[in-house]
Scaffold this motif. Sequence first.
Motif, PDB file in Angstrom:
ATOM      1  N   LYS A  91      -4.468  13.328  12.362  1.00 26.77           N
ATOM      2  CA  LYS A  91      -3.616  12.615  13.314  1.00 26.77           C
ATOM      3  C   LYS A  91      -3.522  11.119  13.002  1.00 26.77           C
ATOM      4  CE  LYS A  91      -3.159  15.978  16.615  1.00 26.77           C
ATOM      5  NZ  LYS A  91      -4.225  16.639  17.311  1.00 26.77           N
ATOM      6  N   GLY A  92      -4.312  10.665  12.036  1.00 23.73           N
ATOM      7  CA  GLY A  92      -4.278   9.233  11.687  1.00 23.73           C
ATOM      8  C   GLY A  92      -4.929   8.356  12.748  1.00 23.73           C
ATOM      9  N   TYR A  93      -5.982   8.862  13.395  1.00 19.94           N
ATOM     10  CA  TYR A  93      -6.592   8.144  14.513  1.00 19.94           C
ATOM     11  C   TYR A  93      -7.723   7.182  14.125  1.00 19.94           C
ATOM     12  CZ  TYR A  93      -4.103  11.075  17.906  1.00 19.94           C
ATOM     13  OH  TYR A  93      -3.147  11.689  18.665  1.00 19.94           O
ATOM     14  N   PHE A  94      -8.071   7.091  12.859  1.00 21.98           N
ATOM     15  CA  PHE A  94      -9.164   6.175  12.501  1.00 21.98           C
ATOM     16  C   PHE A  94      -8.615   4.807  12.090  1.00 21.98           C
ATOM     17  CE2 PHE A  94     -11.074  10.423  11.501  1.00 21.98           C
ATOM     18  CZ  PHE A  94     -12.056  10.385  12.480  1.00 21.98           C
ATOM     19  N   CYS A  95      -9.462   3.792  12.217  1.00 22.25           N
ATOM     20  CA  CYS A  95      -9.055   2.440  11.811  1.00 22.25           C
ATOM     21  C   CYS A  95      -8.795   2.429  10.311  1.00 22.25           C
ATOM     22  CB  CYS A  95     -10.167   1.443  12.127  1.00 22.25           C
ATOM     23  SG  CYS A  95     -10.381   1.204  13.887  1.00 22.25           S
ATOM     24  N   LYS A  96      -7.803   1.639   9.925  1.00 24.50           N
ATOM     25  CA  LYS A  96      -7.388   1.634   8.510  1.00 24.50           C
ATOM     26  C   LYS A  96      -7.477   0.241   7.920  1.00 24.50           C
ATOM     27  CE  LYS A  96      -4.394   5.585   9.045  1.00 24.50           C
ATOM     28  NZ  LYS A  96      -4.569   5.692  10.514  1.00 24.50           N
ATOM     29  N   LYS A  97      -7.460   0.232   6.605  1.00 24.11           N
ATOM     30  CA  LYS A  97      -7.437  -1.045   5.884  1.00 24.11           C
ATOM     31  C   LYS A  97      -5.986  -1.476   5.742  1.00 24.11           C
ATOM     32  CE  LYS A  97      -9.892   0.426   2.296  1.00 24.11           C
ATOM     33  NZ  LYS A  97     -10.753   0.458   1.125  1.00 24.11           N
ATOM     34  N   GLU A  98      -5.799  -2.623   5.131  1.00 23.26           N
ATOM     35  CA  GLU A  98      -4.439  -3.139   4.995  1.00 23.26           C
ATOM     36  C   GLU A  98      -3.541  -2.176   4.202  1.00 23.26           C
ATOM     37  OE1 GLU A  98      -4.144  -7.115   3.568  1.00 23.26           O
ATOM     38  OE2 GLU A  98      -2.210  -7.325   4.598  1.00 23.26           O
ATOM     39  N   ASP A  99      -4.139  -1.532   3.220  1.00 20.01           N
ATOM     40  CA  ASP A  99      -3.329  -0.642   2.374  1.00 20.01           C
ATOM     41  C   ASP A  99      -3.068   0.725   3.026  1.00 20.01           C
ATOM     42  OD1 ASP A  99      -5.695   0.744   2.226  1.00 20.01           O
ATOM     43  OD2 ASP A  99      -6.058   0.394   0.107  1.00 20.01           O
ATOM     44  N   ASN A 151     -21.626  -7.646   8.673  1.00 10.29           N
ATOM     45  CA  ASN A 151     -21.075  -8.862   8.093  1.00 10.29           C
ATOM     46  C   ASN A 151     -19.747  -9.197   8.781  1.00 10.29           C
ATOM     47  OD1 ASN A 151     -19.758 -10.696   6.312  1.00 10.29           O
ATOM     48  ND2 ASN A 151     -21.229 -10.083   4.732  1.00 10.29           N
ATOM     49  N   THR A 152     -19.712 -10.369   9.395  1.00 12.04           N
ATOM     50  CA  THR A 152     -18.524 -10.751  10.172  1.00 12.04           C
ATOM     51  C   THR A 152     -17.248 -10.688   9.322  1.00 12.04           C
ATOM     52  OG1 THR A 152     -19.981 -12.178  11.418  1.00 12.04           O
ATOM     53  CG2 THR A 152     -17.654 -12.528  11.758  1.00 12.04           C
ATOM     54  N   ASN A 153     -17.393 -10.947   8.020  1.00 15.92           N
ATOM     55  CA  ASN A 153     -16.205 -10.886   7.154  1.00 15.92           C
ATOM     56  C   ASN A 153     -15.582  -9.501   7.117  1.00 15.92           C
ATOM     57  OD1 ASN A 153     -15.908 -13.506   6.299  1.00 15.92           O
ATOM     58  ND2 ASN A 153     -17.655 -13.274   4.904  1.00 15.92           N
ATOM     59  N   ASP A 154     -16.398  -8.494   7.317  1.00 19.92           N
ATOM     60  CA  ASP A 154     -15.844  -7.131   7.288  1.00 19.92           C
ATOM     61  C   ASP A 154     -14.855  -6.886   8.417  1.00 19.92           C
ATOM     62  OD1 ASP A 154     -17.181  -6.415   4.997  1.00 19.92           O
ATOM     63  OD2 ASP A 154     -18.947  -5.669   6.066  1.00 19.92           O
ATOM     64  N   TYR A 155     -14.954  -7.686   9.477  1.00 18.87           N
ATOM     65  CA  TYR A 155     -14.018  -7.496  10.596  1.00 18.87           C
ATOM     66  C   TYR A 155     -12.586  -7.846  10.173  1.00 18.87           C
ATOM     67  CZ  TYR A 155     -18.440  -7.804  13.240  1.00 18.87           C
ATOM     68  OH  TYR A 155     -19.710  -7.635  13.697  1.00 18.87           O
ATOM     69  N   ILE A 210      -3.127  -4.730  14.404  1.00 23.37           N
ATOM     70  CA  ILE A 210      -3.947  -5.881  14.815  1.00 23.37           C
ATOM     71  C   ILE A 210      -5.229  -5.892  13.980  1.00 23.37           C
ATOM     72  CG2 ILE A 210      -5.066  -7.051  16.755  1.00 23.37           C
ATOM     73  CD1 ILE A 210      -3.427  -5.284  18.645  1.00 23.37           C
ATOM     74  N   ARG A 211      -5.466  -6.997  13.313  1.00 25.46           N
ATOM     75  CA  ARG A 211      -6.679  -7.079  12.493  1.00 25.46           C
ATOM     76  C   ARG A 211      -7.913  -7.126  13.402  1.00 25.46           C
ATOM     77  NH1 ARG A 211      -7.110 -11.772   8.083  1.00 25.46           N
ATOM     78  NH2 ARG A 211      -8.374 -12.727   9.698  1.00 25.46           N
ATOM     79  N   HIS A 212      -8.929  -6.391  13.019  1.00 24.86           N
ATOM     80  CA  HIS A 212     -10.076  -6.209  13.912  1.00 24.86           C
ATOM     81  C   HIS A 212     -10.710  -7.516  14.401  1.00 24.86           C
ATOM     82  CE1 HIS A 212     -13.557  -4.428  15.808  1.00 24.86           C
ATOM     83  NE2 HIS A 212     -14.287  -5.333  15.171  1.00 24.86           N
ATOM     84  N   ASP A 213     -10.830  -8.512  13.529  1.00 26.92           N
ATOM     85  CA  ASP A 213     -11.526  -9.738  13.962  1.00 26.92           C
ATOM     86  C   ASP A 213     -10.848 -10.381  15.174  1.00 26.92           C
ATOM     87  OD1 ASP A 213      -9.368 -10.391  12.322  1.00 26.92           O
ATOM     88  OD2 ASP A 213     -10.267 -12.272  11.644  1.00 26.92           O
TER      89      ASP A 213
END
Length: 667
Positions: free
Chosen positions: A253-261, A352-356, A368-371
């Motif tokens: 269903k595409g319900y997980f958080c994704k990366k930019e790509d 690691n905060t950068n991972d957000y 929306i980007r997680h951070d």
Amino acid sequence: MIRRYVFGNMIETEAVLNKPEKSEGPLPYLEVREEKKSFLYRMDPEERIYGLGENVRGINKRGWIYESKCSDDPEHREDKHALYGAHNFFVADGKEPFGVFIDYPGILTFDVGYEKSDELRITASDWNLEVYIITGENVKDIVKQFRRLIGRSYIPPLWAFGYGQSRWGYKSADDVREVARKHRELGIGLDSIYLDIDYMERFKDFTVNEETFPDFPDFVKEMEEEHIHLVPIIDAGVKKEEGYPVYEEGMEKGYFCKKEDGTEFVAAVWPGKALFPDMLNEEARQWFGNWYRFLLDQGIEGFWNDMNEPSIFYTEDRLSDVMEKIKEYQGKNLDLNTFFEFQGLVTGLSNNTNDYKYFYHERDGEKIRHDRVHNLFGFAMTRAAGEAFERLEPEKRILMFSRSSYIGMHRYGGIWQGDNMSWWSHLLLNIRMMPSLNMCGFLYTGADLGGFGADTTEDLLLRWLAFGIFTPLMRNHSAMGTRRQEVYQFDRIEGFRHIIGLRYRLIPYLYSEYMKAAVRDEMMFRPLAFDYPEDRYALDVEDQLLLGEEIMLAPVYEQNARGRYVYLPEAMKMVRFCQDGIQKEEILEAGHHYVEIPLTDVVFFIRPGRLVPLAGPAVCTKEIDFEDLTYISYVEKGEALYEYYRDDGYEKDYDNPDHITVIRVQK
Ligand code: GLC
């Protein structure tokens, strides 16, 4: 009066239910420094700052810098700035008290007189936020207005006020049976046993390990016959594993958080590689929430949501980068600089905060980007559960508390105070956090009694329980590998039985106070300063609390202490419950006193003109007779009144006026 100011275009948090019209013109009290993304307030030397919910240090927050950044950091030391929750509400109590709520889902800092002792500076990581300024007669009035704004606090079922035993390390149904049996045999009260990650099949949410917990529904029933509720943990990360339905369905269903790509963001937690359901996406949230049915259908009536900051051991991407970089250090003579660099590579893998910045949510078609919304994740996970309970079990109260939270989550569940340590200082921290959490709407709360990490000691556990009997969530929880800390592991069984027994006698009162605080948007626990604002000593008291209108608590929180100094802003009746069943009462004048409190005594104070109802002995909430009460009162002449809130503990018509009866004691 509440004023709302809008800056930029905030990502909606839903902390506030009915927003007042937006106000125009300059903000009162706060200077806006847009170029610095900050607000500045100049504090008077005597001014006190209360609030900020779950955080380190004292009741008065002045003198330190706090961060709203939901963090999985088990070292709750004084030099830290953030814990698991982000609670952006405080009250400045000076000549003209006022409250501030910054509704903002990203990372925020509150420098409360740290850089400059008279400056309070709030700095956001971007300039899209809403600010509420609340003015009122006094701190209590301001808090009440704020609580009205954010909506009614979560109400648990009655059994959740009983004693709970928990440990990360109960590996099988037999381990759990043993805990139940011991408590029942020794006559020690118990209403719930918590199931930590070991009940699952290889740490997969919504599974039960059939080898170690066979015939789970029967087991749940067997415990229920003993009047014990099993409360399983649910983690935020879903194991990445082919054939595992939660993973398969979420992928499909595409319900997980994704990366930019557009590929799934993979982070490791307990089960190794895992994916985070996009709790901010309504459809995904509904889907995740519906999975609780798997356990509800097997008779479960309560849950705790964990690792939802979200906690990250490492991300797939960062791990491969680090593995690559580490090679550069091979064969090197690691010196002062390089050794710590090298060490930092490895420790920097986790949380690691950068991972957000590397993963995204999707809400109403917007990425929306997680951070930017980091602090909403735990809230959204708990909301997923809360909304599902409303859909699936609308008639029932389901126990729910979470580790991570944002204001707004208080409507869906409580929180526990995270991975504390078996340290005396953490007992004090537990005491100090109660009022600031109540200010932010979190009423159902408590700490891991006895301490989660590190080895506990019998005296620490006794003292911690003697305070914990007053906190709505009363749970003894500890980490794998630490000394076992069920009360029967120690010698002073009589003492433990007595202290936990007193909890059961107090439940009619505690439950009534909880319900009144919830339906009236009030605080159950307050610092003395809130009720005695004219008393210069009361203003500084950081280790005593008021509970309801009746009780003052002065817990012992120091090793080997045989008692403690107590400050009484007015004359009160000291009540002492001794292990041998003797109850002593003594009136103490206003002022400073040294009070002896042996290890197994429980002492509290009753305010003038007040009474506290007590039930007879019971070992589970089901056994408590809420009608057959005795009263302890402090009334020399005249009448003491108590508004007793009493429902069946399970129905949901909270506002029914018939639930209140007035109890009177006349002298
Ligand atoms: C986290 C929780 C803790 C739990 C452990 C294992 O550290 O905060 O309560 O026991 O995970 O699930």
